[in-house]
Design an enzyme around this catalytic site. Structure first.
Site, PDB file in Angstrom:
ATOM      1  CE  LYS A  16      -3.873  -2.099   2.513  1.00 31.56           C
ATOM      2  NZ  LYS A  16      -4.721  -2.013   3.735  1.00 31.56           N
ATOM      3  CB  CYS A  81      -2.054   1.258 -16.944  1.00 32.27           C
ATOM      4  SG  CYS A  81      -2.972   2.408 -15.890  1.00 32.27           S
ATOM      5  CB  CYS A 212     -12.087  -0.631  -7.904  1.00 36.04           C
ATOM      6  SG  CYS A 212     -13.780  -0.143  -8.296  1.00 36.04           S
ATOM      7  CB  CYS A 213      -6.976  -2.915  -9.154  1.00 36.94           C
ATOM      8  SG  CYS A 213      -6.398  -1.488 -10.096  1.00 36.94           S
TER       9      CYS A 213
END
Length: 393
Positions: A16, A81, A212-213
């Site tokens: 994270k 991405c 959602c990622c």
């Protein structure tokens, strides 16, 4: 033309935002892991391609200087991405052309928390043309996240076009977690029920939070060598890059009136058609795929764009279990972006790393049996789409 072979792969577990090492450490750790995996010294690397989105110029040098100060060209890459895959696309070209024998592709990102946003506010957004297309098709909600409007809108269009229910997208998230529980590199490994996914907070259209990622930090790297170098060094555990294509937008993304095309389905169709031809295979020959499931709606749409099932056939594909172990093609055995996370610069190379492990037969508990041919799909809006075919060498 030389064959481009993957000799080494490596990644660090994604984390994270705020919990990771600095970006340069992430990149260096991934590069060192790939070099160690290949048994190759950094002094043998002739060119390096470093992919990142959140960073200043020459971040690639900053990451690789702690690996070695050899004076080689370091080319920095930013392609949304699809950044990591674009770095590999360039490394593969350099080796295939015969210009060099050893190239390193490394990707990393130390991302901020929260929804993706532009780093600048004093100039036109790189997605401005796509934003206009979205507004003309479904209107624009200033209170909703940009990416959720894109992929949620595409999911809503899919439901309307084929009569699918939102549960279809929820089943993708359930499958992702089921695969991730066997992956030590996945961030989220706790199982999910369909009820949990569908009852999580609504985001946009059919999307819920668990579809959602998350933004994450991490690094991954792939070492590419020529076949002549591999023979000279006696390298083993090689994976061939049998086909690779990079496409960008055409008029279909902006003027077709389709949100499905806005999010890159047309680009994926063109890229996959090109790599199937390059590799001399058909979609039915693919044993496993790591595809870009930034949102579960995109996984469903990508099944069809990549030819893994017929147009409108994704619901049957999912309900028959053809997207998982025991079915036709195991999709995202890693758990995908939904479970692993999505550090933009590292994502494509992490996909290649996962597929290489399976083709070598070293993926542990999540090993896809008899894996010989793998497909990779990595897309970035703005836009770029990379599709690759890997074969056991």
């Amino acid at each position: 033309m030389s064959k481009a072979l993957i000799a080494g792969v490596g990644m660090v577990k994604f984390t994270k935002p705020g919990k990771s090492e600095e970006y340069d450490v992430l990149g260096a750790q991934a590069a060192i892991a790939a070099l160690k995996d290949a048994g190759i010294d950094y002094r043998d690397v002739q060119q390096a391609y470093a992919g990142f989105v959140f960073g200043d110029t020459c971040s690639g040098q900053t990451a690789l200087y702690s690996v070695g100060l050899t004076g080689i060209p370091v080319i920095n890459v930013n392609n949304a991405c699809a950044t990591g895959s674009t770095a590999l696309f360039l490394a593969r070209q350099a080796v295939e052309s015969g210009a060099i024998d050893v190239a390193l592709a490394v990707g990393f990102d130390q991302m901020p928390s929260g929804a993706l946003a532009s780093n600048t506010s004093d100039r036109k957004a790189t997605t401005a043309r796509l934003d206009q297309a979205v507004a003309s098709i479904q209107g624009w909600d200033d209170k909703a996240m940009q990416a959720a409007q894109y992929f949620g809108g595409a999911g809503r269009e899919y439901m309307e076009k084929y009569g699918a229910s939102a549960d279809l997208f929820g089943r993708v998230s359930v499958k992702a977690r089921d695969h991730a529980r066997r992956n030590p590199f996945a961030m989220f490994t706790d199982p999910l029920s369909l009820e949990q996914v569908m009852s999580s907070p609504a985001i946009f259209g059919p999307l819920t939070r668990l579809m959602c990622c998350p933004p994450t930090c991490g690094g991954a790297a792939v070492l590419v060598v020529s076949d002549s170098y591999a023979k000279k060094k006696g390298l083993s555990n090689l994976v061939e890059i049998a086909g690779m294509a990079l496409t960008t937008d055409t008029e279909a993304s902006f003027n077709s009136g389709s949100m499905i095309n806005v999010i890159g389905a047309d680009a994926a169709r063109r890229a996959s058609a090109a790599v199937y031809e390059q590799a001399g295979i058909a979609p039915d020959d693919v044993d496993l795929v790591e595809l870009h499931d930034c949102f579960s709606t995109n996984e469903i749409i990508s099944y069809e764009a990549l030819g893994l099932c017929p147009e409108g056939g994704a619901e049957k594909f999912v309900h028959d279990g053809d997207n998982t172990y025991g079915g036709k093609v195991v999709t995202n055995p890693s758990g995908g972006l939904l479970s692993k996370g999505h550090p933009l610069g590292a994502t494509g190379l992490a996909q290649i790393t996962e597929l290489s492990w399976h083709l070598r037969g070293t993926a542990g508990e999540r090993q896809v049996p008899n894996a010989n041919i793998a497909l990779q799909h990595n897309i970035g809006l703005g836009g770029a789409c990379v599709v690759s075919v890997l074969k056991r060498a």
